[in-house]
Design a protein around this motif. Structure first.
Motif, PDB file in Angstrom:
ATOM      1  N   UNK A   1      13.819   5.147  -3.706  1.00 58.14           N
ATOM      2  CA  UNK A   1      14.708   4.381  -2.827  1.00 58.14           C
ATOM      3  C   UNK A   1      13.858   3.625  -1.830  1.00 58.14           C
ATOM      4  N   UNK A   2      14.279   2.398  -1.490  1.00 60.52           N
ATOM      5  CA  UNK A   2      13.582   1.596  -0.482  1.00 60.52           C
ATOM      6  C   UNK A   2      14.439   1.509   0.767  1.00 60.52           C
ATOM      7  N   UNK A   3      13.777   1.509   1.914  1.00 68.31           N
ATOM      8  CA  UNK A   3      14.497   1.407   3.179  1.00 68.31           C
ATOM      9  C   UNK A   3      13.701   0.585   4.166  1.00 68.31           C
ATOM     10  N   UNK A   4      14.444  -0.194   4.948  1.00 72.43           N
ATOM     11  CA  UNK A   4      13.847  -0.901   6.089  1.00 72.43           C
ATOM     12  C   UNK A   4      14.824  -0.781   7.255  1.00 72.43           C
ATOM     13  N   UNK A   5      14.287  -0.545   8.426  1.00 72.96           N
ATOM     14  CA  UNK A   5      15.113  -0.453   9.629  1.00 72.96           C
ATOM     15  C   UNK A   5      14.834  -1.669  10.506  1.00 72.96           C
ATOM     16  N   UNK A   6      15.891  -2.430  10.786  1.00 67.43           N
ATOM     17  CA  UNK A   6      15.808  -3.572  11.689  1.00 67.43           C
ATOM     18  C   UNK A   6      16.126  -3.049  13.083  1.00 67.43           C
ATOM     19  N   UNK A   7      15.194  -3.219  13.992  1.00 65.10           N
ATOM     20  CA  UNK A   7      15.472  -2.758  15.351  1.00 65.10           C
ATOM     21  C   UNK A   7      16.426  -3.730  16.033  1.00 65.10           C
ATOM     22  N   UNK A   8      17.369  -3.199  16.816  1.00 67.94           N
ATOM     23  CA  UNK A   8      18.314  -4.082  17.507  1.00 67.94           C
ATOM     24  C   UNK A   8      17.584  -5.073  18.412  1.00 67.94           C
TER      25      UNK A   8
ATOM     26  N   UNK B   1       0.838  -1.202   0.000  1.00 70.68           N
ATOM     27  CA  UNK B   1       0.000   0.000   0.000  1.00 70.68           C
ATOM     28  C   UNK B   1       0.876   1.257   0.000  1.00 70.68           C
ATOM     29  N   UNK B   2       1.938   1.221   0.789  1.00 69.00           N
ATOM     30  CA  UNK B   2       2.848   2.364   0.893  1.00 69.00           C
ATOM     31  C   UNK B   2       3.703   2.460  -0.379  1.00 69.00           C
ATOM     32  N   UNK B   3       4.181   1.315  -0.849  1.00 68.48           N
ATOM     33  CA  UNK B   3       5.009   1.293  -2.061  1.00 68.48           C
ATOM     34  C   UNK B   3       4.244   1.776  -3.291  1.00 68.48           C
ATOM     35  N   UNK B   4       2.991   1.381  -3.421  1.00 62.74           N
ATOM     36  CA  UNK B   4       2.189   1.810  -4.572  1.00 62.74           C
ATOM     37  C   UNK B   4       2.057   3.331  -4.600  1.00 62.74           C
ATOM     38  N   UNK B   5       1.802   3.928  -3.450  1.00 62.27           N
ATOM     39  CA  UNK B   5       1.668   5.380  -3.377  1.00 62.27           C
ATOM     40  C   UNK B   5       2.999   6.060  -3.704  1.00 62.27           C
ATOM     41  N   UNK B   6       4.094   5.538  -3.143  1.00 62.72           N
ATOM     42  CA  UNK B   6       5.416   6.110  -3.406  1.00 62.72           C
ATOM     43  C   UNK B   6       5.768   6.006  -4.884  1.00 62.72           C
ATOM     44  N   UNK B   7       5.471   4.870  -5.489  1.00 66.58           N
ATOM     45  CA  UNK B   7       5.751   4.661  -6.917  1.00 66.58           C
ATOM     46  C   UNK B   7       4.965   5.663  -7.758  1.00 66.58           C
ATOM     47  N   UNK B   8       3.700   5.905  -7.408  1.00 61.81           N
ATOM     48  CA  UNK B   8       2.874   6.865  -8.148  1.00 61.81           C
ATOM     49  C   UNK B   8       3.454   8.276  -8.043  1.00 61.81           C
ATOM     50  N   UNK B   9       3.920   8.655  -6.866  1.00 61.38           N
ATOM     51  CA  UNK B   9       4.537   9.973  -6.683  1.00 61.38           C
ATOM     52  C   UNK B   9       5.792  10.074  -7.545  1.00 61.38           C
TER      53      UNK B   9
ATOM     54  N   UNK C   1      10.907  -6.811  -2.856  1.00 61.81           N
ATOM     55  CA  UNK C   1      10.125  -5.606  -3.178  1.00 61.81           C
ATOM     56  C   UNK C   1      10.848  -4.767  -4.220  1.00 61.81           C
ATOM     57  N   UNK C   2      12.170  -4.665  -4.107  1.00 62.46           N
ATOM     58  CA  UNK C   2      12.949  -3.910  -5.076  1.00 62.46           C
ATOM     59  C   UNK C   2      12.767  -4.453  -6.482  1.00 62.46           C
ATOM     60  N   UNK C   3      12.796  -5.766  -6.601  1.00 59.31           N
ATOM     61  CA  UNK C   3      12.597  -6.401  -7.911  1.00 59.31           C
ATOM     62  C   UNK C   3      11.196  -6.111  -8.443  1.00 59.31           C
ATOM     63  N   UNK C   4      10.207  -6.221  -7.570  1.00 56.77           N
ATOM     64  CA  UNK C   4       8.818  -6.012  -7.972  1.00 56.77           C
ATOM     65  C   UNK C   4       8.552  -4.568  -8.394  1.00 56.77           C
TER      66      UNK C   4
END
Length: 143
Positions: free
Chosen positions: A36-43, A19-27, A74-77
Motif C-alpha cells: 500500500x502507498x500513502x502520502x500525508x498532506x500537511x494542512x 529509495x523507500x519504495x524499492x526497499x518496501x517492494x523487496x520486502x 508511483x502506484x503505476x510504476x
C-alpha cells in the motif's frame, strides 16, 4: 522473522521516495505481501500557524490533487492498484498510525535521513511513527 501480509509505505513524494519504495517492494516480494502507498498532506494552516485571515481551502485542494497525481504515478510504476493508494490530510505520524490500524497493516515502511542525537529525538517523522504504531516499522536510510 514474522511473515508480513500487508505493507504500508509512507512516502514524501520527493526524489528520495524511490529509495523507500524499492526497499518496501523487496520486502513485499520476499513475503508475498500486499503493498500500500500513502502520502500525508500537511494542512496549509500549519505552515502559517493558523493565523491567516483568508480561505486556504482552494490551495489545500490543489496540494491534495497534486499529491494524488504523484502518488498515482508511483502506484503505476510499482504496480500498486488505486484502491491501495491513500492520500490524507493531517499530521504524518498520527495519519500513518490511523491508516495502518484501519487497513490492518503488519509493517510500516518510512524513510529516515539518519539524523543523530536530539535531531532524531525531536524532529523525525520516522521516530514519531515508531512510537505509537502497533505493528513493525522499517526505517529506510535515505542516501
Amino acid at each position: 522473522m514474522p511473515a508480513y501480509k500487508r505493507v504500508l509505505v509512507a512516502i514524501d513524494l520527493t526524489e528520495e521516495a524511490p529509495q523507500v519504495l524499492d526497499k518496501a517492494k523487496a520486502v513485499c516480494e520476499a513475503h508475498h505481501a500486499e503493498l500500500m502507498l500513502m502520502h500525508v498532506v500537511e494542512p496549509v494552516g500549519y505552515a502559517y500557524g493558523g493565523d491567516i485571515p483568508m480561505d486556504l481551502s482552494e490551495l489545500q485542494d490543489q496540494l491534495d490533487k497534486a499529491a494524488r497525481e504523484q502518488l498515482h504515478t508511483y502506484g503505476s510504476r510499482y504496480g500498486v492498484a488505486a484502491e491501495r493508494q491513500v492520500v490524507t490530510v493531517g499530521r504524518p505520524e498520527s495519519e500513518i498510525h490511523r491508516v495502518s490500524q484501519e487497513f490492518g497493516v503488519d509493517l510500516v515502511v518510512v524513510g529516515s535521513h539518519g539524523r543523530k542525537g536530539f535531531q532524531l529525538l525531536l524532529g523525525s517523522t520516522a521516530n514519531g511513527v515508531l512510537h505509537g504504531t502497533e505493528c513493525d516499522v522499517l526505517a529506510v536510510r535515505i542516501h
